[in-house]
Design an enzyme around this catalytic site. Sequence first.
Site, PDB file in Angstrom:
ATOM      1  N   HIS A 146      32.861 -24.964   4.747  1.00 20.59           N
ATOM      2  CA  HIS A 146      32.776 -23.503   4.686  1.00 20.59           C
ATOM      3  C   HIS A 146      31.432 -23.067   4.122  1.00 20.59           C
ATOM      4  CE1 HIS A 146      34.162 -19.336   3.954  1.00 20.59           C
ATOM      5  NE2 HIS A 146      33.445 -19.435   2.838  1.00 20.59           N
ATOM      6  N   GLU A 147      31.006 -23.692   3.034  1.00 16.94           N
ATOM      7  CA  GLU A 147      29.716 -23.327   2.440  1.00 16.94           C
ATOM      8  C   GLU A 147      28.558 -23.710   3.365  1.00 16.94           C
ATOM      9  OE1 GLU A 147      29.694 -21.378   0.049  1.00 16.94           O
ATOM     10  OE2 GLU A 147      31.798 -21.603  -0.494  1.00 16.94           O
TER      11      GLU A 147
ATOM     12  N   HIS B 243      27.839 -21.052   5.783  1.00 18.82           N
ATOM     13  CA  HIS B 243      26.946 -19.978   5.321  1.00 18.82           C
ATOM     14  C   HIS B 243      25.479 -20.347   5.547  1.00 18.82           C
ATOM     15  CE1 HIS B 243      30.011 -17.430   3.764  1.00 18.82           C
ATOM     16  NE2 HIS B 243      30.393 -18.249   2.796  1.00 18.82           N
TER      17      HIS B 243
END
Length: 230
Positions: free
Chosen positions: A99-100, A103
């Site tokens: 998920h990170e 980004h």
Amino acid sequence: MYLDPLYFVFALPPMLLGLWAQFKVKSAFKKYSRVPTQSGVSGSQAARRILERGGVGNVTVEATHGMLSDHYDPRHKALRLSEEVFSLASIASVGVAAHEAGHALQDKTGYMPLQLRSIMVPAVSIGSNLGPIIFMAGIFLAGTLGTTLAWAGIALFGATALFALVTLPVEFDASRRAKELLVSQGIVSSAEMKGINAVLNAAALTYVAAAAQAIMQLVYFLSIMNRRDS
């Protein structure tokens, strides 16, 4: 104002949603931290693999202190993972790490909501703290000065509510990217996606709750102004 029963009408539902979201996140993370990945890939390895395959070579993957303190820092091009996420080869760890990393991929491709959110950070840091204070000062003052201050406080806090709304597509898109990349790059199997979905969907709920809290507080401020002017 502090004893206004209407405040609880606006504040209590999103507050309860926020508590439920935090419970879901901690529960899902705890459960799937105990489930190892079949591939044996850790959170840091998953992040690096996703970044490399995405052509993001200028982002470092670092360990940081604090449970669930994981975040991507676009200013320093650093993906910081909590120690457990960084080192463990678990479903929860690779889900959060991916998920990170999502980004970082957003940053590379110039994903507009992420850019807008980054621009808004200075205004939000001021508005979230000073907005309610200025609003309350305006409410307690009479006349034009009080009204002007109250609306200024609402405008400042409105930036916080807008920031929370802009955050939603940023977080949802990062999770979407994470889920796709984890499977396509062989980090997890399709069967393991149940755990990934549980962890990332619970995390998404916290952002929904934060947006609801900000919006409802803003609506409450506006309701006070409406009663004041009537």
